[in-house]
Design an enzyme around this catalytic site. Sequence first.
Site, PDB file in Angstrom:
ATOM      1  N   GLY A 259       0.804  -1.216   0.000  1.00 15.14           N
ATOM      2  CA  GLY A 259       0.000   0.000   0.000  1.00 15.14           C
ATOM      3  C   GLY A 259       0.833   1.260   0.000  1.00 15.14           C
ATOM      4  N   GLU A 260       0.139   2.364  -0.219  1.00  8.83           N
ATOM      5  CA  GLU A 260       0.765   3.676  -0.290  1.00  8.83           C
ATOM      6  C   GLU A 260       0.717   4.384   1.068  1.00  8.83           C
ATOM      7  OE1 GLU A 260       2.418   5.800  -1.956  1.00  8.83           O
ATOM      8  OE2 GLU A 260       2.760   4.775  -3.855  1.00  8.83           O
TER       9      GLU A 260
ATOM     10  N   THR B  86      -0.546   6.474   4.193  1.00  2.00           N
ATOM     11  CA  THR B  86      -1.791   6.695   4.920  1.00  2.00           C
ATOM     12  C   THR B  86      -1.502   7.480   6.186  1.00  2.00           C
ATOM     13  OG1 THR B  86      -3.864   5.671   5.629  1.00  2.00           O
ATOM     14  CG2 THR B  86      -1.822   4.589   6.326  1.00  2.00           C
TER      15      THR B  86
ATOM     16  N   CYS C  47      -3.443   6.711   0.199  1.00  2.00           N
ATOM     17  CA  CYS C  47      -3.342   5.435  -0.516  1.00  2.00           C
ATOM     18  C   CYS C  47      -2.981   5.615  -1.986  1.00  2.00           C
ATOM     19  CB  CYS C  47      -4.646   4.638  -0.384  1.00  2.00           C
ATOM     20  SG  CYS C  47      -5.123   4.354   1.330  1.00  2.00           S
TER      21      CYS C  47
END
Length: 239
Positions: free
Chosen positions: A103-104, A106, A199
């Site tokens: 994931g990116e 957050t 994200c």
Amino acid sequence: MDKKLHFVSPETGPNSNLDLTPQLAQSSSAFLFEPKNIVPFETALGWQKNFQKNLIEQPFSPQAVWLLEHFSCFTMGRGSDKKNLLFEENNSPLPVFSIERGGEVTHHMPGQIVGYLVLNLSLHKKDLSWYLRELEQVLIDVLDLLGMEGKRVDGLTGVWCEDKKVGSIGIGCKRWVTQHGFSLNVDCDLIGFEKIIPCGLDKVKVGKLSDWIPGIKVCDVTPLLRESVKRRFKLNWEK
């Protein structure tokens, strides 16, 4: 994100062929931790690493689940694009942690429940796609209990209510032992999301449960998450 989001119900979409009921042949044990105080991110990361290492070395030892809140910070997954930080790295408004999860970028903050699961998927199902969908379903089941409809979005990971993302998922896994997990925005201040592209999804709207249920608190939702995690993964809490 220029294209229109394609929302799907929990039973439809690209994963409709998946059985979203718990897949364990039998129950397994786990320690449950629910710290009363807000936990620094690096402290919780250390807890997870220790349990993961122990589970790799002793596969049938108890697993672990944490439900907690963090002080405000940003976290970036493996291969995160720094372009999704809308500030100069040397002038960050909050601590930034680069971690071993998918994931990116957050944002964590008080009023958001973070669930960390250190599970041995050899006791569950050796399928990371299945595991991600199960974590989403944990959140969707809780929202259902609150009278809210949680949705997936085609091709993305997480949970939305209407057109707002309220739940995020990001995991790490080593030798089929997991780390990290999910976050659910309850009654948090969302202003920090304005400093990032959450994200990596441009123009995504972020929401919290109190947008729909005024006055709801973390203490109202934590017991529901506890039971949802326990049921979905057939866990017995260690005393």
